[in-house]
Motif scaffolding. Sequence first.
Motif, PDB file in Angstrom:
ATOM      1  N   UNK A   1       0.822  -1.215   0.000  1.00 12.68           N
ATOM      2  CA  UNK A   1       0.000   0.000   0.000  1.00 12.68           C
ATOM      3  C   UNK A   1       0.859   1.270   0.000  1.00 12.68           C
ATOM      4  N   UNK A   2       0.301   2.311  -0.568  1.00 13.90           N
ATOM      5  CA  UNK A   2       0.906   3.643  -0.521  1.00 13.90           C
ATOM      6  C   UNK A   2      -0.105   4.536   0.194  1.00 13.90           C
ATOM      7  N   UNK A   3       0.333   5.180   1.277  1.00 18.09           N
ATOM      8  CA  UNK A   3      -0.563   6.062   2.017  1.00 18.09           C
ATOM      9  C   UNK A   3      -0.830   7.317   1.196  1.00 18.09           C
ATOM     10  N   UNK A   4      -2.104   7.690   1.109  1.00 21.74           N
ATOM     11  CA  UNK A   4      -2.458   8.884   0.332  1.00 21.74           C
ATOM     12  C   UNK A   4      -3.399   9.778   1.127  1.00 21.74           C
ATOM     13  N   UNK A   5      -3.476  11.018   0.690  1.00 21.64           N
ATOM     14  CA  UNK A   5      -4.458  11.983   1.199  1.00 21.64           C
ATOM     15  C   UNK A   5      -5.159  12.575  -0.011  1.00 21.64           C
ATOM     16  N   UNK A   6      -6.454  12.823   0.131  1.00 19.17           N
ATOM     17  CA  UNK A   6      -7.226  13.441  -0.939  1.00 19.17           C
ATOM     18  C   UNK A   6      -7.650  14.824  -0.469  1.00 19.17           C
ATOM     19  N   UNK A   7      -7.247  15.833  -1.233  1.00 18.94           N
ATOM     20  CA  UNK A   7      -7.598  17.223  -0.900  1.00 18.94           C
ATOM     21  C   UNK A   7      -7.989  17.958  -2.175  1.00 18.94           C
ATOM     22  N   UNK A   8      -9.167  18.555  -2.146  1.00 20.74           N
ATOM     23  CA  UNK A   8      -9.611  19.412  -3.246  1.00 20.74           C
ATOM     24  C   UNK A   8      -9.486  18.728  -4.609  1.00 20.74           C
ATOM     25  N   UNK A   9      -9.888  17.485  -4.660  1.00 20.87           N
ATOM     26  CA  UNK A   9      -9.880  16.787  -5.942  1.00 20.87           C
ATOM     27  C   UNK A   9      -8.513  16.319  -6.390  1.00 20.87           C
ATOM     28  N   UNK A  10      -7.544  16.384  -5.503  1.00 25.97           N
ATOM     29  CA  UNK A  10      -6.187  15.950  -5.837  1.00 25.97           C
ATOM     30  C   UNK A  10      -5.738  14.881  -4.847  1.00 25.97           C
ATOM     31  N   UNK A  11      -4.927  13.955  -5.326  1.00 26.37           N
ATOM     32  CA  UNK A  11      -4.444  12.855  -4.498  1.00 26.37           C
ATOM     33  C   UNK A  11      -2.950  13.045  -4.277  1.00 26.37           C
ATOM     34  N   UNK A  12      -2.565  13.034  -3.003  1.00 26.02           N
ATOM     35  CA  UNK A  12      -1.161  13.209  -2.618  1.00 26.02           C
ATOM     36  C   UNK A  12      -0.701  11.993  -1.822  1.00 26.02           C
ATOM     37  N   UNK A  13       0.578  11.667  -1.911  1.00 28.29           N
ATOM     38  CA  UNK A  13       1.122  10.675  -0.998  1.00 28.29           C
ATOM     39  C   UNK A  13       1.234  11.312   0.386  1.00 28.29           C
ATOM     40  N   UNK A  14       1.004  10.502   1.425  1.00 30.99           N
ATOM     41  CA  UNK A  14       0.985  11.031   2.797  1.00 30.99           C
ATOM     42  C   UNK A  14       2.394  11.068   3.376  1.00 30.99           C
TER      43      UNK A  14
END
Length: 120
Positions: free
Chosen positions: A107-120
């Motif tokens: 797994x890769x930890x991610x965050x979703x903000x404002x329609x964009x996906x970032x790695x955490x």
Amino acid sequence: MAPVAAACGNPSEDPQFSQVRPPVPGGEVALTTDVPVGGCQVFAPKGTVVTQPVEGDFRAFEAECSHKGCFVASSTEGHIPCRCHGSRFDLTDGSVLGGPARSALPPVEIEVRDGRIFTA
Ligand code: FES
């Protein structure tokens, strides 16, 4: 970030993956609109496959197949496919649905903000 339409192959032999590197913490991976519901999209610059098992639920995994290292493919087939030898992985947890792979995609930890996906 541009998704890869037909991502599959041995990273060492496929020129589209010559820039592949591990996910960078805090780096932008994708737009949520790039990831199909019930499917997955591979993002070559980060070597990451992002899935959306159900609408609004995003998951991410390392895109290198645990069998022999091909990159898994983007798909709307309800699983993450590896076209090299036919392994299939679960959209929700990256577990093996069908071999020859025996190990889940990490797994890769991610965050979703404002329609964009970032790695955490
Ligand atoms: S490298 Fe993926 S199934 Fe063999």
